[in-house]
Enzyme design. Sequence first.
Site, PDB file in Angstrom:
ATOM      1  N   GLN A  80       0.964   0.875  -6.098  1.00 42.37           N
ATOM      2  CA  GLN A  80       1.736   1.751  -5.216  1.00 42.37           C
ATOM      3  C   GLN A  80       1.188   3.177  -5.314  1.00 42.37           C
ATOM      4  OE1 GLN A  80       4.824   0.497  -7.698  1.00 42.37           O
ATOM      5  NE2 GLN A  80       6.026  -0.526  -6.113  1.00 42.37           N
ATOM      6  N   ASP A 120       3.491  -9.134  -5.878  1.00 40.05           N
ATOM      7  CA  ASP A 120       4.077  -7.876  -5.400  1.00 40.05           C
ATOM      8  C   ASP A 120       4.452  -6.984  -6.573  1.00 40.05           C
ATOM      9  OD1 ASP A 120       3.923  -8.972  -2.858  1.00 40.05           O
ATOM     10  OD2 ASP A 120       6.079  -9.001  -2.506  1.00 40.05           O
ATOM     11  N   MET A 121       4.438  -5.676  -6.319  1.00 37.19           N
ATOM     12  CA  MET A 121       4.889  -4.731  -7.350  1.00 37.19           C
ATOM     13  C   MET A 121       6.301  -4.276  -6.997  1.00 37.19           C
ATOM     14  SD  MET A 121       4.084  -3.459 -10.196  1.00 37.19           S
ATOM     15  CE  MET A 121       2.305  -3.528 -10.437  1.00 37.19           C
ATOM     16  N   THR A 126      -0.706  -1.064   4.977  1.00 34.76           N
ATOM     17  CA  THR A 126      -0.080   0.110   5.591  1.00 34.76           C
ATOM     18  C   THR A 126      -0.011  -0.085   7.099  1.00 34.76           C
ATOM     19  OG1 THR A 126      -0.238   2.507   5.908  1.00 34.76           O
ATOM     20  CG2 THR A 126      -2.331   1.325   5.740  1.00 34.76           C
ATOM     21  N   HIS A 127       1.009   0.547   7.717  1.00 30.61           N
ATOM     22  CA  HIS A 127       1.092   0.548   9.186  1.00 30.61           C
ATOM     23  C   HIS A 127       0.720   1.915   9.720  1.00 30.61           C
ATOM     24  CE1 HIS A 127       4.289  -1.902   7.345  1.00 30.61           C
ATOM     25  NE2 HIS A 127       3.801  -2.823   8.143  1.00 30.61           N
ATOM     26  N   ARG A 147      15.253  -2.760   2.680  1.00 28.75           N
ATOM     27  CA  ARG A 147      14.134  -1.850   2.390  1.00 28.75           C
ATOM     28  C   ARG A 147      13.388  -1.487   3.671  1.00 28.75           C
ATOM     29  NH1 ARG A 147      13.638  -4.977  -2.247  1.00 28.75           N
ATOM     30  NH2 ARG A 147      11.919  -6.201  -1.421  1.00 28.75           N
ATOM     31  N   ARG A 148      13.312  -2.454   4.608  1.00 33.97           N
ATOM     32  CA  ARG A 148      12.641  -2.153   5.895  1.00 33.97           C
ATOM     33  C   ARG A 148      13.451  -1.111   6.667  1.00 33.97           C
ATOM     34  NH1 ARG A 148       9.945  -5.086   3.076  1.00 33.97           N
ATOM     35  NH2 ARG A 148       9.354  -3.015   2.477  1.00 33.97           N
ATOM     36  N   ARG A 169      -4.127  -5.000  -3.771  1.00 33.79           N
ATOM     37  CA  ARG A 169      -3.509  -4.574  -2.502  1.00 33.79           C
ATOM     38  C   ARG A 169      -2.965  -3.160  -2.749  1.00 33.79           C
ATOM     39  NH1 ARG A 169       2.095  -7.224  -1.486  1.00 33.79           N
ATOM     40  NH2 ARG A 169       0.930  -9.044  -0.769  1.00 33.79           N
ATOM     41  N   LYS A 194       7.377 -12.215  -6.046  1.00 32.88           N
ATOM     42  CA  LYS A 194       7.890 -11.097  -6.846  1.00 32.88           C
ATOM     43  C   LYS A 194       8.129 -11.600  -8.269  1.00 32.88           C
ATOM     44  CE  LYS A 194       9.797  -8.144  -3.398  1.00 32.88           C
ATOM     45  NZ  LYS A 194       8.766  -8.644  -2.485  1.00 32.88           N
ATOM     46  N   GLY A 244       4.389   2.213  -1.484  1.00 34.13           N
ATOM     47  CA  GLY A 244       5.485   2.021  -2.445  1.00 34.13           C
ATOM     48  C   GLY A 244       6.828   2.101  -1.751  1.00 34.13           C
TER      49      GLY A 244
HETATM   50  C1  LIG Z   1       1.643  -6.320   3.429  1.00 41.24           C
HETATM   51  C2  LIG Z   1       2.501  -5.340   2.689  1.00 41.24           C
HETATM   52  C3  LIG Z   1       2.834  -5.597   1.391  1.00 41.24           C
HETATM   53  C4  LIG Z   1       3.622  -4.683   0.684  1.00 41.24           C
HETATM   54  N1  LIG Z   1       3.878  -4.914  -0.639  1.00 41.24           N
HETATM   55  C5  LIG Z   1       4.579  -4.005  -1.340  1.00 41.24           C
HETATM   56  C6  LIG Z   1       4.781  -4.150  -2.736  1.00 41.24           C
HETATM   57  O1  LIG Z   1       4.349  -5.104  -3.374  1.00 41.24           O
HETATM   58  N2  LIG Z   1       5.494  -3.188  -3.369  1.00 41.24           N
HETATM   59  C7  LIG Z   1       5.998  -2.084  -2.723  1.00 41.24           C
HETATM   60  O2  LIG Z   1       6.600  -1.216  -3.358  1.00 41.24           O
HETATM   61  N3  LIG Z   1       5.826  -1.933  -1.394  1.00 41.24           N
HETATM   62  C8  LIG Z   1       5.140  -2.850  -0.695  1.00 41.24           C
HETATM   63  N4  LIG Z   1       4.963  -2.670   0.656  1.00 41.24           N
HETATM   64  C9  LIG Z   1       5.723  -1.615   1.367  1.00 41.24           C
HETATM   65  C10 LIG Z   1       4.970  -0.289   1.351  1.00 41.24           C
HETATM   66  O3  LIG Z   1       4.936   0.201   0.047  1.00 41.24           O
HETATM   67  C11 LIG Z   1       5.631   0.733   2.275  1.00 41.24           C
HETATM   68  O4  LIG Z   1       6.956   0.956   1.873  1.00 41.24           O
HETATM   69  C12 LIG Z   1       5.635   0.358   3.733  1.00 41.24           C
HETATM   70  O5  LIG Z   1       4.488  -0.349   4.089  1.00 41.24           O
HETATM   71  C13 LIG Z   1       5.709   1.605   4.629  1.00 41.24           C
HETATM   72  O6  LIG Z   1       4.594   2.421   4.404  1.00 41.24           O
HETATM   73  P1  LIG Z   1       3.412   2.650   5.462  1.00 41.24           P
HETATM   74  O7  LIG Z   1       2.130   2.661   4.693  1.00 41.24           O
HETATM   75  O8  LIG Z   1       3.480   1.678   6.547  1.00 41.24           O
HETATM   76  O9  LIG Z   1       3.577   4.142   5.934  1.00 41.24           O
HETATM   77  P2  LIG Z   1       4.780   4.960   6.553  1.00 41.24           P
HETATM   78  O10 LIG Z   1       4.308   6.373   6.601  1.00 41.24           O
HETATM   79  O11 LIG Z   1       6.057   4.644   5.849  1.00 41.24           O
HETATM   80  O12 LIG Z   1       4.878   4.369   8.014  1.00 41.24           O
HETATM   81  C14 LIG Z   1       3.852   4.524   8.990  1.00 41.24           C
HETATM   82  C15 LIG Z   1       4.396   4.091  10.322  1.00 41.24           C
HETATM   83  O13 LIG Z   1       4.611   2.680  10.293  1.00 41.24           O
HETATM   84  C16 LIG Z   1       5.809   2.352  10.964  1.00 41.24           C
HETATM   85  N5  LIG Z   1       6.729   1.735   9.991  1.00 41.24           N
HETATM   86  C17 LIG Z   1       6.629   1.742   8.644  1.00 41.24           C
HETATM   87  N6  LIG Z   1       7.633   1.043   8.089  1.00 41.24           N
HETATM   88  C18 LIG Z   1       8.380   0.595   9.122  1.00 41.24           C
HETATM   89  C19 LIG Z   1       9.547  -0.180   9.217  1.00 41.24           C
HETATM   90  N7  LIG Z   1      10.172  -0.654   8.148  1.00 41.24           N
HETATM   91  N8  LIG Z   1      10.037  -0.440  10.453  1.00 41.24           N
HETATM   92  C20 LIG Z   1       9.424   0.017  11.565  1.00 41.24           C
HETATM   93  N9  LIG Z   1       8.310   0.746  11.541  1.00 41.24           N
HETATM   94  C21 LIG Z   1       7.797   1.044  10.345  1.00 41.24           C
HETATM   95  C22 LIG Z   1       6.353   3.628  11.546  1.00 41.24           C
HETATM   96  O14 LIG Z   1       5.863   3.752  12.854  1.00 41.24           O
HETATM   97  C23 LIG Z   1       5.765   4.696  10.652  1.00 41.24           C
HETATM   98  O15 LIG Z   1       5.627   5.926  11.293  1.00 41.24           O
HETATM   99  C24 LIG Z   1       4.126  -3.523   1.345  1.00 41.24           C
HETATM  100  C25 LIG Z   1       3.761  -3.270   2.664  1.00 41.24           C
HETATM  101  C26 LIG Z   1       2.953  -4.143   3.340  1.00 41.24           C
HETATM  102  C27 LIG Z   1       2.545  -3.799   4.740  1.00 41.24           C
END
Ligand SMILES: Cc1cc2nc3c(=O)[nH]c(=O)nc-3n(C[C@H](O)[C@H](O)[C@H](O)COP(=O)(O)OP(=O)(O)OC[C@H]3O[C@@H](n4cnc5c(N)ncnc54)[C@H](O)[C@@H]3O)c2cc1C
Length: 304
Positions: free
Chosen positions: A160, A131-132, A223-224, A285-286, A181, A97, A185
């Site tokens: 983001q 990271d952003m 993304t998840h 944040r998680r 990446r 960061k 966000g």
């Molecule tokens: C490798 C990686 C790097 C990242 N780097 C940055 C960055 O540099 N800057 C930044 O602003 N953000 C970053 N993020 C965070 C990102 O912006 C999102 O806030 C986060 O990934 C949740 O978004 P999502 O795409 O998973 O979708 P969502 O719609 O939020 O989630 C999809 C599904 O994933 C699961 N899920 C998501 N988050 C969680 C959690 N915390 N606990 C349990 N289950 C969960 C749930 O089942 C949810 O329904 C990063 C994420 C990843 C995976």
Amino acid sequence: MILRNTLLYLSRQTQLRGWMETSPLAGRFTKRFVAGQTLEQGIAVCRKLNAGCILTTIDHLGENVTSAAEAEASRDAYLEALERVAAENLPSTVSIKPTQFGMDLSEEFCQANLEPLVAAAARIGSCVEIDMEASGYLDRTLRLVRAMHSRHPSVRAVIQAYLRRGEADVEALCGDRIPVRLCKGAYNEPATLAFPSKRDVDRNYLRLARVLLRKGVYPAFATHDPNMVNPTLDAALELGVQAGQFEFQMLYGIRRDVQNMLTSGGYRLRLYVPYGVAWYPYFMRRLAERPANLLFLARNLFRH
Ligand SMILES: Cc1cc2nc3c(=O)[nH]c(=O)nc-3n(C[C@H](O)[C@H](O)[C@H](O)COP(=O)(O)OP(=O)(O)OC[C@H]3O[C@@H](n4cnc5c(N)ncnc54)[C@H](O)[C@@H]3O)c2cc1C
């Protein structure tokens, strides 16, 4: 939404942070999302993931440092992590960061502090993923990425999708051949800068994913969300982009079902593996992303 905003507010409370990070219960709070407090524990997790054909990016937890000494200590911790990556031949990058490298002190200091890490990553064929953070850092972070990339190609930017300007930034980075990446966000941003509705964020994510598949340099889709993963795979197929030309990235401990789906399908997956004592803002944040994680936290606290 209220709970999410409260958790994000709490993530910035330094007194609470100090108390939580030194609590003897810290390990129980964090074990699902954080590899451990030491580099040894972080590397052990990377080794195990790699045995299951999963790539990693190591995050030495910490952000918003307030002195040059702290920022230099962050750099040294990362240099040590890269040494271990090289020694064990792990397919790992590192994620940093800007505020951990002294962006709040000055842009020039941050660039000078980060440069040796990017150079070390280039030497061992690894990469520094920058990271952003919150939008107030965006322009400075992109300048940092460009300054590093002009000296060593071993950096990756993060965009983001919740930001309205995301598309322009993605186009510009692709034009400069800088890897990106894409994530949704994680910070609290005003509606003037970010799409307030999840539907618009998701739509923008998929639009930007297509741009990256068409024009990007080995893009990473962080993304998840299966509703992002599946259409991105469909778009790659439609555009003739091979599985080895992009990767997905997820956070350690989250959505192992989607992780398995990708690895068993032969796609590249990289997990973000955080370690260190400064776990509080990352962890909060998680929780904010998925307040249901509070139930998990409560279960771990009361389990003996
Ligand atoms: C490798 C990686 C790097 C990242 N780097 C940055 C960055 O540099 N800057 C930044 O602003 N953000 C970053 N993020 C965070 C990102 O912006 C999102 O806030 C986060 O990934 C949740 O978004 P999502 O795409 O998973 O979708 P969502 O719609 O939020 O989630 C999809 C599904 O994933 C699961 N899920 C998501 N988050 C969680 C959690 N915390 N606990 C349990 N289950 C969960 C749930 O089942 C949810 O329904 C990063 C994420 C990843 C995976």
